[in-house]
Design a protein around this motif. Structure first.
Motif, PDB file in Angstrom:
ATOM      1  N   ILE A 130       0.805  -1.023   0.068  1.00  0.00           N
ATOM      2  CA  ILE A 130      -0.192   0.121  -0.098  1.00  0.00           C
ATOM      3  C   ILE A 130       0.936   1.126   0.042  1.00  0.00           C
ATOM      4  CG2 ILE A 130      -1.571   1.280   1.237  1.00  0.00           C
ATOM      5  CD1 ILE A 130      -2.910  -1.323   2.314  1.00  0.00           C
ATOM      6  N   VAL A 131       1.865   1.129   0.636  1.00  0.00           N
ATOM      7  CA  VAL A 131       2.913   2.407   0.712  1.00  0.00           C
ATOM      8  C   VAL A 131       3.341   2.699  -0.650  1.00  0.00           C
ATOM      9  CG1 VAL A 131       5.117   3.214   1.601  1.00  0.00           C
ATOM     10  CG2 VAL A 131       3.315   2.191   3.474  1.00  0.00           C
TER      11      VAL A 131
ATOM     12  N   LEU B 140       3.398   7.393   2.721  1.00  0.00           N
ATOM     13  CA  LEU B 140       2.696   6.854   3.808  1.00  0.00           C
ATOM     14  C   LEU B 140       3.616   6.516   5.106  1.00  0.00           C
ATOM     15  CD1 LEU B 140      -0.225   4.783   2.145  1.00  0.00           C
ATOM     16  CD2 LEU B 140      -0.333   7.000   3.367  1.00  0.00           C
ATOM     17  N   PRO B 141       3.283   6.689   6.397  1.00  0.00           N
ATOM     18  CA  PRO B 141       4.082   6.229   7.308  1.00  0.00           C
ATOM     19  C   PRO B 141       4.435   4.578   7.128  1.00  0.00           C
ATOM     20  CG  PRO B 141       2.055   6.986   8.143  1.00  0.00           C
ATOM     21  CD  PRO B 141       1.878   6.928   6.878  1.00  0.00           C
ATOM     22  N   ALA B 142       5.512   4.262   7.848  1.00  0.00           N
ATOM     23  CA  ALA B 142       5.975   2.861   7.556  1.00  0.00           C
ATOM     24  C   ALA B 142       5.164   1.901   8.211  1.00  0.00           C
ATOM     25  CB  ALA B 142       7.472   2.766   8.193  1.00  0.00           C
ATOM     26  N   LEU B 143       4.467   2.323   9.362  1.00  0.00           N
ATOM     27  CA  LEU B 143       3.630   1.515  10.197  1.00  0.00           C
ATOM     28  C   LEU B 143       2.074   1.649   9.550  1.00  0.00           C
ATOM     29  CD1 LEU B 143       5.148   1.196  13.518  1.00  0.00           C
ATOM     30  CD2 LEU B 143       5.139  -0.489  11.810  1.00  0.00           C
TER      31      LEU B 143
ATOM     32  N   LEU C 267      -5.657   7.007   9.260  1.00  0.00           N
ATOM     33  CA  LEU C 267      -6.022   8.225   9.154  1.00  0.00           C
ATOM     34  C   LEU C 267      -5.400   8.685   7.731  1.00  0.00           C
ATOM     35  CD1 LEU C 267      -6.037   9.717  12.520  1.00  0.00           C
ATOM     36  CD2 LEU C 267      -7.865  10.093  10.524  1.00  0.00           C
ATOM     37  N   ALA C 268      -3.930   8.173   7.654  1.00  0.00           N
ATOM     38  CA  ALA C 268      -3.019   8.643   6.600  1.00  0.00           C
ATOM     39  C   ALA C 268      -3.485   7.993   5.313  1.00  0.00           C
ATOM     40  CB  ALA C 268      -1.851   8.396   6.935  1.00  0.00           C
ATOM     41  N   LEU C 269      -4.024   6.830   5.508  1.00  0.00           N
ATOM     42  CA  LEU C 269      -4.405   6.152   4.042  1.00  0.00           C
ATOM     43  C   LEU C 269      -5.627   6.867   3.660  1.00  0.00           C
ATOM     44  CD1 LEU C 269      -4.378   3.839   2.139  1.00  0.00           C
ATOM     45  CD2 LEU C 269      -5.273   2.511   3.928  1.00  0.00           C
TER      46      LEU C 269
END
Length: 490
Positions: A282-283, A293-296, A300-302
């Motif tokens: 997904i990242v 996107l964040p590594a984890l 919310l970010a997605l």
């Protein structure tokens, strides 16, 4: 391919997956006998037939599981009542009908037709909330605050009367200003105000969940089209405003149901979706659009990424949604043990990553999902101040079996859809299609084409392909009997 042939393929597919394609004579007799069951009346069953209940569903749906009504209050708040068909009233726990439902755990929706979880004398008649019919229901009564939170909720039994069966397409087109209102809007007093209030409440509920990270995706499914008894196409059955409206109301209802059982000190079956195992992919998809996107996993970010892509590329958003949904994986069922009344959650309950909800119990479709029927029995036992009708161990076994059978049902639906698609494509060997990769695993690499809308396998030169990649593929072979549709990169 005629419907009879396709139906036989579906029957064999169900049997091979451990699903029962037909009811036993005993189950059919038991269901028919329910016609003579006297209507239940007791002091704890409220009479709410006077309210303007209505339902929205597909044009051809006959197993109506829920209807609703709302009341505006002060300061932007509203009272929302969702009535869920009282299926338990006519489906005896441990009876022949219940045994069939417990075995299959779900209705199976194939291109050859529906294999219902309950006999149709029940699911499409006696336990369906048909327009103009008085029915027993379990009502989830919610106070929706101006910010979209469910501030309070209660559950009780009631007698209801559906005033209007509306359809998704007609309501959506009307709300979007693209068509005249459905005829019931003029014939049922107060119905227009009800639908518009529901639309507003659904929007508030959705915005609150999205503020917590609920994912804003747009997926489509294939709908078989028959003409003169022959399969002619597989067309997209897309989401619309009315479908989103009902989905938002049902999510709120399922959350209130789970919290009610916790408050009553009852165990439950929960629906959960763990954080995606393939977050790295997904990242990578987001990076391809210039977004980091964040590594984890971060819902919310997605969702911020998805919302931006919906606006920037509306035509490509369905494909992106499909890739993300495939990478998120499937939901599962799990048993949640009882907690003492007033006890605080220890935070280890499985939540739903896609919906951004921690307390979520399927409860709104007891005609077609066994976990919902089990939940209804738990609710009614709690209301009657009786012991839970299932032990914690039984609920754990049921949850595991429901997850397994849901997966088997999905495989049957895909197999029959591919058989139908293979028939439609049998004269198109060598044709080239635009495609998106929907699966990449040791068992095979799969792609979906859009016309007709179906999936097939890439049988060579698939190295390096991953979910979300787009490419052009050439059709190299089909076999309707074996449900094979084979492609190669073009």
């Amino acid at each position: 391919m005629n419907p009879t042939h396709l139906h036989q393929i579906a029957v064999e597919a169900m049997r091979s997956r451990g699903l029962l394609p037909a009811f036993s004579p005993h189950a059919l007799q038991e269901a028919e006998a329910a016609r003579h069951t006297a209507p239940e009346r007791s002091a704890d069953i409220r009479d709410l037939r006077h309210l303007t209940w209505f339902s929205i569903d597909n044009d051809d749906t006959r197993d109506l599981d829920q209807s609703s009504v709302a009341e505006p209050l002060a300061d932007g708040t509203a009272r929302l009542l969702v009535a869920v068909a009282d299926v338990d009233w006519l489906v005896q726990q441990g009876g022949a009908v219940d045994d069939h439902a417990a075995a299959n755990t779900t209705s199976v929706y194939t291109a050859a037709g529906i294999f219902p979880m309950l006999p149709e004398v029940l699911s499409t008649d006696l336990t369906s909330l048909h327009e103009g019919q008085e029915r027993l229901a379990v009502v989830v009564d919610m106070l929706v605050a101006a910010d979209g939170t469910v501030a309070e909720s209660d559950i009780y039994r009631a007698l209801v009367l559906n005033r209007a069966k509306l359809t998704y397409d007609a309501v959506s087109a009307w709300l979007d200003g693209e068509a005249a209102p459905p005829p019931q809007i003029a014939s049922v007093t107060g119905l227009e105000e009800q639908v518009r209030l529901h639309d507003v409440l659904a929007g508030k509920l959705r915005q609150w969940r999205q503020s917590r990270g609920a994912l804003n995706v747009n997926t489509i499914a294939a709908r078989p089209v028959f003409k003169n008894g022959q399969l002619t196409d597989l067309r997209p059955d897309e989401k619309n405003r009315a479908k989103d409206l009902i989905a938002d109301l049902m999510i709120a209802t399922n959350g209130a149901t789970a919290r009610f059982l916790v408050d009553q000190g009852f165990p439950s079956i929960r629906r959960f979706l763990q954080s995606p195992r393939r977050w790295d992919r997904i990242v990578a998809l987001a990076a391809g659009h210039g977004v980091a996107l964040p590594a984890l996993p971060d819902a919310l970010a997605l969702d911020r990424f998805l919302t931006a892509r919906r606006s920037a590329d509306p035509s490509g958003f369905a494909d992106l949604s499909l890739a993300v949904v495939k990478l998120l994986g499937s939901g599962e069922y799990a048993a949640a043990p009882a907690r003492a009344k007033g006890a605080v959650s220890n935070g280890d309950e499985a939540g739903h990553f896609g919906l951004a909800i921690n307390d979520y119990a399927h409860s709104t479709a007891p005609n077609r999902r066994f976990p919902d029927l089990v939940t209804q029995r738990l609710l009614k036992a709690a209301l009657a101040r009786e012991a839970p009708p299932y032990s914690a161990e039984q609920l754990a076994d049921i949850a595991k079996h429901c997850t397994l059978q849901e997966d088997n049902a999905s495989k049957v639906e895909r197999q029959v859809l591919k058989a139908a698609g293979a028939y439609l494509l049998h004269g198109r060997i060598g044709d080239v299609f635009d495609a998106i990769v929907t699966g990449a695993a040791p068992k095979g690499t799969f792609v979906r084409i859009n016309s007709p809308l179906l999936e097939g396998r890439v049988v060579r030169a698939f190295e390096g392909l991953d979910v979300g990649d787009t490419l052009r593929v050439r059709l190299v072979a089909v076999d309707a009997e074996k449900s094979f549709i084979d492609f190669e990169p073009a």
